[in-house]
Design a protein around this motif. Structure first.
Motif, PDB file in Angstrom:
ATOM      1  N   TYR A   1       0.979  -1.196  -0.119  1.00 31.50           N
ATOM      2  CA  TYR A   1       0.036   0.109  -0.199  1.00 31.50           C
ATOM      3  C   TYR A   1       0.895   1.192   0.064  1.00 31.50           C
ATOM      4  O   TYR A   1       1.022   1.724   1.008  1.00 31.50           O
ATOM      5  CB  TYR A   1      -0.974   0.033   1.277  1.00 31.50           C
ATOM      6  CG  TYR A   1      -2.096  -1.032   1.311  1.00 31.50           C
ATOM      7  CD1 TYR A   1      -3.349  -0.665   1.142  1.00 31.50           C
ATOM      8  CD2 TYR A   1      -1.746  -2.511   1.573  1.00 31.50           C
ATOM      9  CE1 TYR A   1      -4.446  -1.586   0.966  1.00 31.50           C
ATOM     10  CE2 TYR A   1      -2.667  -3.236   1.540  1.00 31.50           C
ATOM     11  CZ  TYR A   1      -4.102  -2.939   1.137  1.00 31.50           C
ATOM     12  OH  TYR A   1      -5.049  -3.846   1.326  1.00 31.50           O
TER      13      TYR A   1
ATOM     14  N   ASN B   1       0.704   4.104  -1.301  1.00 30.58           N
ATOM     15  CA  ASN B   1       0.278   5.601  -1.374  1.00 30.58           C
ATOM     16  C   ASN B   1       0.220   6.124   0.402  1.00 30.58           C
ATOM     17  O   ASN B   1       0.089   6.994   0.555  1.00 30.58           O
ATOM     18  CB  ASN B   1      -1.170   5.636  -1.822  1.00 30.58           C
ATOM     19  CG  ASN B   1      -1.756   7.092  -2.007  1.00 30.58           C
ATOM     20  OD1 ASN B   1      -1.101   8.232  -2.352  1.00 30.58           O
ATOM     21  ND2 ASN B   1      -2.907   7.153  -1.434  1.00 30.58           N
ATOM     22  N   THR B   2       0.007   5.022   1.085  1.00 32.51           N
ATOM     23  CA  THR B   2      -0.240   5.389   2.454  1.00 32.51           C
ATOM     24  C   THR B   2       1.071   4.952   3.451  1.00 32.51           C
ATOM     25  O   THR B   2       0.780   4.553   4.574  1.00 32.51           O
ATOM     26  CB  THR B   2      -1.520   4.571   3.091  1.00 32.51           C
ATOM     27  OG1 THR B   2      -1.542   3.288   2.787  1.00 32.51           O
ATOM     28  CG2 THR B   2      -2.705   5.556   2.441  1.00 32.51           C
ATOM     29  N   ASP B   3       2.060   4.824   2.881  1.00 28.74           N
ATOM     30  CA  ASP B   3       3.420   4.675   3.516  1.00 28.74           C
ATOM     31  C   ASP B   3       3.840   3.240   3.685  1.00 28.74           C
ATOM     32  O   ASP B   3       4.395   2.808   4.578  1.00 28.74           O
ATOM     33  CB  ASP B   3       3.377   5.244   4.953  1.00 28.74           C
ATOM     34  CG  ASP B   3       4.834   5.331   5.500  1.00 28.74           C
ATOM     35  OD1 ASP B   3       5.917   5.662   4.657  1.00 28.74           O
ATOM     36  OD2 ASP B   3       4.956   5.413   6.748  1.00 28.74           O
TER      37      ASP B   3
END
Length: 357
Positions: free
Chosen positions: A154, A156-158
């Motif tokens: 994931y 985009n969220t680190d």
């Protein structure tokens, strides 16, 4: 008044590109995005819409390729584009295809082939959105392509763990520590193989990589030309998530394929065809590289010791020597059942030659 016109499931004629010099020069994903340096997913978007052409609608699920491509009211998309929710790529693709078909049938817009492509990341596609994608692939009367761009987290969220994160890799949810060196010990989910086996209604399902650009673009063109609901899964090296210098994205894409970790193939009308270096490896014409060549280039595997590399290599070897179709179908066939399953020994070199590669 009764409807008198008949709408057909027409698609564009998209001939394959015969080498890089035959690729069209027009660009439909241009400057203006804010992806990371070396982002292979941005290249996938560029190749995807270049292969599709101008008569295309793109639907983007929340993720790296949504956020980075829609900053400050700007976008690199030249074709019509719409945002959809994180797990909704399948639903958005199917709904758009249905809407276009209805409008054309009612005479409210010109009846013509329009490509519908919905993209999603591995979190939004292989995890949250897999149910909607599966449902879409059963609706054979509607033309749409779902492209899953896979940077194995994931991102985009680190950089959290997803079902596509490879064995042993470090993410923010699977850090390596003194007490437990490997927090993540599951093997990567085989999404294209799973969807191909479970959805005979879909005429085309494929695995690709932007490092092999012409191969990927031709797979997208086949998917759109055949029509119905189709699916393409790409492996996308990610400098931030995989921890390597951005200049090596293409090299890592090549290594993923050449080590046998990410096989290139397509399943068209139920027939599986290995492509590119994957076919050369399976036929014994190209030697499969050791997985260490791939793992050592990435910081997310820096904590590996010899036994971890050996386990990773053993799992990849098993894909190539024991699976029914190398790297695609993870079933083994006992000798007593070869005749029952009508496996012709003439086709066996895909397995036997791989053992000596």
């Amino acid at each position: 008044m009764a409807e008198t016109t008949t709408f057909t499931n027409a698609t564009q004629i998209l001939e394959p590109f015969r080498g890089i010099k035959r690729v069209t020069i027009e660009e439909y994903f241009t400057s203006g995005h804010r992806t990371c340096q070396g982002c292979e997913s941005a290249l996938v978007m560029k190749l995807m819409v270049k292969a599709a052409g101008p008569r295309t609608i793109v639907l983007g699920s929340t993720g790296c390729m949504y956020v980075a491509n829609t900053t400050y009211y700007t976008t690199p998309w030249v074709v019509p584009w719409m945002h959809t929710q994180l797990g909704a790529s399948g639903s958005a693709a199917l709904g758009t295809a249905m809407g276009l078909k209805a409008l054309m049938r009612k005479g409210k817009m010109k009846s013509e082939p329009i490509n519908v492509i919905a993209f999603c990341g591995d979190g939004g596609g292989a995890d949250m959105g897999i149910g909607a994608i599966s449902a879409t692939l059963t609706h054979k009367d509607y033309n749409c392509l779902i492209l899953l761009y896979d940077n194995e987290s994931y991102a985009n969220t680190d950089i959290q763990l997803s079902s596509q994160t490879p064995y042993g890799a470090v993410t923010t949810f699977s850090p390596s520590g003194d007490t437990k060196r490997l927090m993540h010990t599951r093997w990567k989910k085989n999404v294209p193989g799973m969807l191909a086996a479970g959805h005979p209604e879909s005429r085309y399902i494929a695995a690709g990589c932007a490092a092999y650009a012409v191969d990927l673009m031709n797979k997208i063109r086949k998917a759109l030309e055949l029509g119905g609901p189709t699916f393409v899964h790409t492996l996308d090296p990610c400098p931030k998530g995989w921890d390597y210098h951005p200049q090596y994205s293409q090299e890592l894409g090549h290594l993923a394929v050449e080590t046998g970790i990410w096989p290139l193939y397509e399943v068209m009308d139920g027939v599986c065809n290995l492509t590119g270096p994957t076919r050369q490896i399976a036929e014994g014409r190209k030697k499969r590289k050791p997985v260490y060549e791939y793992l050592k280039r990435q910081g997310r595997f820096a904590h590996f010791i010899d036994e971890d590399v050996e386990h990773f290599q053993a799992q990849v070897d098993k894909m190539w020597t024991d699976w029914l179709i190398p790297g695609v179908i993870p079933f083994t066939v006992p000798a007593k059942d070869v005749a029952i399953l009508k496996i012709d020994k003439k086709t066996k070199p895909l397995h036997e030659e791989a053992k000596t590669a």
